[in-house]
Design a protein around this motif. Structure first.
Motif, PDB file in Angstrom:
ATOM      1  N   UNK A 486     -32.622-109.918  -9.407  1.00 45.53           N
ATOM      2  CA  UNK A 486     -32.317-111.135  -8.678  1.00 45.53           C
ATOM      3  C   UNK A 486     -32.722-111.101  -7.221  1.00 45.53           C
ATOM      4  N   UNK A 487     -33.496-110.078  -6.814  1.00 45.29           N
ATOM      5  CA  UNK A 487     -33.916-109.973  -5.411  1.00 45.29           C
ATOM      6  C   UNK A 487     -34.915-111.073  -5.072  1.00 45.29           C
ATOM      7  N   UNK A 488     -34.885-111.503  -3.808  1.00 43.13           N
ATOM      8  CA  UNK A 488     -35.812-112.526  -3.330  1.00 43.13           C
ATOM      9  C   UNK A 488     -37.010-111.863  -2.655  1.00 43.13           C
ATOM     10  N   UNK A 489     -38.140-112.542  -2.690  1.00 38.06           N
ATOM     11  CA  UNK A 489     -39.294-112.061  -1.946  1.00 38.06           C
ATOM     12  C   UNK A 489     -38.978-112.075  -0.458  1.00 38.06           C
ATOM     13  N   UNK A 490     -39.537-111.153   0.314  1.00 40.83           N
ATOM     14  CA  UNK A 490     -39.192-111.090   1.742  1.00 40.83           C
ATOM     15  C   UNK A 490     -39.672-112.319   2.508  1.00 40.83           C
ATOM     16  N   UNK A 491     -38.959-112.654   3.544  1.00 38.27           N
ATOM     17  CA  UNK A 491     -39.424-113.713   4.444  1.00 38.27           C
ATOM     18  C   UNK A 491     -40.498-113.122   5.357  1.00 38.27           C
ATOM     19  N   UNK A 492     -41.496-113.948   5.697  1.00 36.83           N
ATOM     20  CA  UNK A 492     -42.634-113.458   6.476  1.00 36.83           C
ATOM     21  C   UNK A 492     -42.703-114.224   7.793  1.00 36.83           C
ATOM     22  N   UNK A 493     -42.808-113.482   8.898  1.00 34.24           N
ATOM     23  CA  UNK A 493     -42.945-114.075  10.225  1.00 34.24           C
ATOM     24  C   UNK A 493     -44.308-113.716  10.789  1.00 34.24           C
ATOM     25  N   UNK A 494     -45.050-114.730  11.213  1.00 37.57           N
ATOM     26  CA  UNK A 494     -46.380-114.525  11.790  1.00 37.57           C
ATOM     27  C   UNK A 494     -46.259-114.406  13.306  1.00 37.57           C
ATOM     28  N   UNK A 495     -46.866-113.361  13.857  1.00 35.78           N
ATOM     29  CA  UNK A 495     -46.881-113.168  15.311  1.00 35.78           C
ATOM     30  C   UNK A 495     -48.324-113.259  15.789  1.00 35.78           C
ATOM     31  N   UNK A 496     -48.599-114.209  16.664  1.00 36.78           N
ATOM     32  CA  UNK A 496     -49.925-114.404  17.244  1.00 36.78           C
ATOM     33  C   UNK A 496     -50.076-113.438  18.425  1.00 36.78           C
ATOM     34  N   UNK A 497     -50.898-112.422  18.247  1.00 36.39           N
ATOM     35  CA  UNK A 497     -51.055-111.401  19.286  1.00 36.39           C
ATOM     36  C   UNK A 497     -51.597-112.003  20.580  1.00 36.39           C
ATOM     37  N   UNK A 710     -51.292-110.578  14.261  1.00 40.10           N
ATOM     38  CA  UNK A 710     -52.719-110.832  14.095  1.00 40.10           C
ATOM     39  C   UNK A 710     -53.228-111.772  15.175  1.00 40.10           C
ATOM     40  N   UNK A 711     -54.535-111.687  15.419  1.00 42.14           N
ATOM     41  CA  UNK A 711     -55.201-112.666  16.278  1.00 42.14           C
ATOM     42  C   UNK A 711     -55.885-113.746  15.453  1.00 42.14           C
ATOM     43  N   UNK A 712     -55.937-113.535  14.123  1.00 38.16           N
ATOM     44  CA  UNK A 712     -56.663-114.459  13.225  1.00 38.16           C
ATOM     45  C   UNK A 712     -55.671-115.298  12.433  1.00 38.16           C
ATOM     46  N   UNK A 713     -54.890-116.104  13.134  1.00 38.16           N
ATOM     47  CA  UNK A 713     -53.794-116.832  12.483  1.00 38.16           C
ATOM     48  C   UNK A 713     -54.292-117.888  11.504  1.00 38.16           C
ATOM     49  N   UNK A 714     -55.548-118.327  11.648  1.00 40.64           N
ATOM     50  CA  UNK A 714     -56.069-119.374  10.769  1.00 40.64           C
ATOM     51  C   UNK A 714     -56.909-118.831   9.618  1.00 40.64           C
ATOM     52  N   UNK A 715     -57.050-117.522   9.488  1.00 39.23           N
ATOM     53  CA  UNK A 715     -57.846-116.941   8.406  1.00 39.23           C
ATOM     54  C   UNK A 715     -57.191-117.246   7.056  1.00 39.23           C
ATOM     55  N   UNK A 716     -58.007-117.606   6.057  1.00 33.56           N
ATOM     56  CA  UNK A 716     -57.419-118.034   4.777  1.00 33.56           C
ATOM     57  C   UNK A 716     -56.658-116.910   4.054  1.00 33.56           C
TER      58      UNK A 716
END
Length: 847
Positions: A486-497, A710-716
């Motif tokens: 019943x574990x949930x997938x981790x939450x992900x936070x994006x940091x723009x370097x 990352x510096x590539x926040x828009x990379x697919x």
């Protein structure tokens, strides 16, 4: 047409086709004089080959007419096995590998068996009697041989005796000593392996009648009767071979060696030297992680549905392939374990491939709990003794489950029912050096077809090629969308370097966001994993005054700075030298460390946290650590137990490790992976980020969080990772591959020309290009000088072929041309000066 005499000879002799275990690609016909066995296919034999005596494998009986007199054929010198060590199915698999990967058949067969079994045999001389020998009864040369052997503790090779005594007629002398009962000859494989003294019990002697009969003879010898009774209990327990070391550990008797010789003289026992090992000598898998037996865990509905379909295929006994596509932490291993259980119930065996040796400790413990005494381990870090012992235990059917990295696909399992390729997307399944340059995932599928086995390809991030095959219907797709427990997938936070730097919220390689999350977990005593896919301290050194960058003299690549050892190391050939802060070119103390490896991340983090009055235990887990087997196991164990707070590692930490206490994963710099000059860089980035993120929050009681910088926040690949959406990533990537004719729409074949410590002459390149002109259906790129122009002293040029995958005929023609090219290349050019390396299904478009 053969004359009658030759025809009669063929009828009265066995002719067999043998492939020597060396760099050859053809079979040679030999006469075999041992007629006690009808079919020697799969046996090792000792053969004369030119001026050498080497080991070969019998491939088949020779049934075709000979075009020359049979008298010209050489005889096999010795059959080395009492049973075949390669099945006909395994020989067929090796033929396919040889053909598909353009590798010599002999090299493929050599790769399929342990190194110890592929070497030639040597004869060792064992002195049977060391005491009460009357040297005067022997002639001068015999006496010298005996005195030499008396001085040596262990049996000696004929070569060592000849080197010491310089006797030209040594073999005749040894034959005479053997006839007199003074020595025995031992056939053993060559190599620096220690022989062990083994006591073999004569079962016929250890009966109540015999013991009663001889008790009157030995009635005054209490010690020898004590020894006989000890051996009697062993025979009753069906133990008939005991290493001398074990006897000494179990029974304390003075003058044991003398008593054993007395029992040998009266026929109770035989004492031999052997390469066998006792169980205590073998590296056992200790219980480090305290897993529970997963056979008793309940499967959820998705797992049960997957298992049902796999079991149906197992029961049919026909080849089937499945892509088990389950999110990280979804319990794919639980499905593996239950499918193996079904396989064993059907009387069949199973092979489980893992991408890294580092994963075996956890996986073996889980499998051993479920299937005690049934699991064999095969990998390159075992000693030759250990590897051969495990291999033989599989061949004999003692172990029914095999676990190991790519080479385990050659395990000699009989009646193979199931092959599992865990983390099938991993590039480590592709062998780079030496040949054969096979991909174990693809070989597993071919072996499954040959042996009618079920093949499971398991992953949370399928390779583009595998998922495309599943979409096309070549593999049956099984999906698990929910995590186990019943574990949930981790939450992900994006940091723009870039944004954090503008805000001055970057502290070295750490954003304030990541630092705060780390501190939060340290307070809670949770586990933390930090991912940086570069080992060492700094990536390169550069002189700020003159621009000098230290490079490997053998590879022409920048050396990596390792601060702990104060060494500069080449990560390709292993060259290293001491670090100096003074520039060797201009003499100024201006050497600057550029880039961040795991060592530097560890040091910088420790410094930051110490300033904030936190003193966590931080450890690295990368290839430098992995090379130390003991260190590797201790680090994982200590992290599991909470004795290590933060684990800093490369891609090794992304592969299948399961620690319930990990609630935070930090990806230090995603750009390192995204910007590699490789057509598969986006695929590998998405896979690595997803896999390392999957280490967090694997239990419902410990929710996980991921910080990606990352510096590539828009990379697919980054956007698809944030949405945890593989299909989204696949749709973009597959169109890119199709437009540029990359796999899965084409096969990449790299042809690398190497020259030893000299430039590659135009005539060598022209010779290769002339053969490639016949491949009208292939796109030929190059030759180019690769990114790494020199490796281990060999200069390099690379030609890349793109062969359309939907044209099977074109692939067949390509491999035929490449086989011919390889053969003719080494006829024309000296292999000590030039190499031609052909890599089918090469993983990189730029080198």
């Amino acid at each position: 047409m053969l004359d009658k005499k030759i025809s009669d000879s063929i009828n009265t002799r066995n002719l067999v086709d043998v492939v020597p275990l060396t760099n050859v690609d053809e079979m040679f016909t030999y006469v075999i004089n041992e007629l006690t066995i009808n079919d020697f296919t799969g046996y090792r034999v000792l053969i004369p080959f030119g001026k050498r005596k080497i080991t070969g494998i019998v491939i088949k009986k020779h049934t075709e007419p000979l075009s020359f007199p049979i008298e010209k054929l050489k005889p096999i010198l010795k059959v080395l096995d009492s049973k075949p060590i390669l099945t006909k199915e395994m020989i067929e698999l090796c033929k396919w590998i040889s053909k598909y990967y353009v590798a010599p058949f002999g090299e493929v067969l050599k790769a399929a068996i342990p190194p110890k079994l592929s070497t030639s045999t040597e004869i060792y001389i064992h002195l049977k009697k060391r005491e009460n020998l009357n040297i005067a009864l022997f002639n001068n040369k015999e006496a010298k041989v005996i005195n030499f052997l008396i001085k040596k503790k262990n049996p000696q090779s004929i070569k060592s005796i000849r080197n010491k005594l310089k006797f030209k007629n040594l073999l005749k002398i040894l034959d005479e000593l053997e006839a007199k009962g003074i020595i025995t000859k031992i056939n053993r494989m060559s190599g620096n392996l220690q022989l062990k003294k083994i006591v073999i019990l004569n079962r016929d002697m250890f009966t109540n009648d015999k013991i009663g009969e001889f008790s009157s003879i030995f009635r005054r010898k209490k010690k020898i009767m004590q020894l006989i009774n000890f051996f009697y209990e062993k025979v009753q327990s069906r133990i008939e071979r005991i290493p001398l070391k074990e006897i000494k550990n179990e029974i304390a008797i003075q003058n044991l060696n003398k008593l054993l010789r007395e029992l040998e003289d009266t026929g109770w026992i035989d004492i031999v030297y052997s390469e066998e090992q006792s169980e205590e000598d073998f590296v056992k898998t200790k219980t480090e992680f305290k897993f529970q037996n997963e056979l008793y865990l309940e499967l959820n509905n998705e797992q049960l549905e997957c298992l049902k379909k796999i079991n149906e295929s197992l029961e049919k006994g026909k080849f089937d392939s499945y892509l088990l596509f389950g999110v990280t932490g979804s319990g794919k291993t639980l499905v593996y374990i239950h499918s193996i259980k079904k396989c064993l119930e059907l009387g069949k065996t199973a092979i489980v491939l893992v991408p890294e040796i580092s994963l075996t400790s956890q996986l073996i413990e889980r499998f051993n709990l479920a299937f005690p005494n049934s699991v064999a381990v095969l990998h390159s870090r075992l000693t030759q003794h250990q590897r051969t012992k495990e291999w033989i235990s599989i061949l004999n059917g003692t172990k029914q489950i095999v676990v190991g990295p790519r080479s385990a696909i050659f395990a000699p399992t009989l009646n193979t029912g199931l092959i599992i390729v865990d983390e099938e997307h991993e590039p480590t399944y592709k062998q780079e050096e030496p040949q054969p340059r096979y991909n174990a995932r693809d070989v597993a599928l071919v072996r499954g077809k040959i042996e009618n086995a079920v093949v499971i390809l398991g992953t949370a991030t399928p390779s583009i090629t595998t998922f495309y095959s599943a979409v096309q219907g070549k593999h049956k797709l099984l999906k698990i969308n929910q995590r186990a427990d019943g574990a949930e997938l981790p939450t992900i936070t994006l940091v723009d370097i870039l944004e954090k730097r503008r805000q001055r919220k970057m502290f070295g390689q750490f954003s304030d966001t990541l630092i705060n999350k780390i501190i939060d977990r340290l307070v809670k005593k949770d586990g933390i994993i930090l991912f940086q896919n570069r080992r060492g301290f700094g990536l390169i050194l550069e002189c700020r005054s003159c621009g000098y960058i230290p490079k490997c003299p053998e590879c022409e690549i920048s050396l990596t700075y390792h601060k702990v050892e104060q060494r500069l190391k080449c990560h390709y050939c292993g060259y290293q030298r001491n670090y100096e802060s003074t520039c060797p070119r201009c003499g100024k103390p201006t050497m600057l460390i550029l880039g961040y490896g795991t060592q530097r991340i560890e040091e910088e983090l420790s410094s930051l946290l110490n300033e904030l009055e936190f003193n966590p235990k931080i450890a690295r887990f990368d290839l430098d650590v992995l090379l130390s087997k003991k260190e590797n196991t201790n680090i994982l164990r200590d992290f599991y137990k909470g004795e290590i707070d933060i684990l800093v590692g490369t891609q090794l930490i992304a592969k299948g490790l399961d620690f319930e206490r990990v609630t935070l994963v930090g990806i230090i710099n995603a750009d390192l992976q995204l910007n590699l000059p490789d057509f598969s860089a986006s695929e590998r980035s998405f896979q690595l980020f997803t896999q390392v993120a999957g280490r967090a929050g694997r239990r419902s009681l410990f929710p996980g969080e991921v910080i990606i910088q990352t510096s590539s926040v828009d990379a697919y690949p980054i956007k698809a990772f944030l949405d945890n959406n593989y299909e989204q990533f696949y749709k973009i990537e597959i169109n890119f591959r199709k437009d540029l004719n990359y796999p899965p729409f084409a096969r990449l074949i790299s042809i690398e020309i190497r020259a030893n410590k000299t430039n590659i002459e135009p005539k060598v390149i022209e010779f290769v290009q002339k053969y490639l002109e016949n491949l009208k259906f292939a796109i030929i790129l190059g030759p180019i000088t690769p990114i790494i122009p020199k490796i281990r002293g060999w200069n390099r040029k690379v030609i890349l072929l793109k062969v359309e995958k939907n044209k099977d005929v074109s692939l067949l023609k390509t491999t035929k041309v490449l086989k011919l090219l390889s053969t003719e290349f080494y006829k024309k050019f000296n292999p000590q000066k030039f190499k031609l390396i052909i890599d089918v299904d090469s993983q990189f478009s730029l080198f």
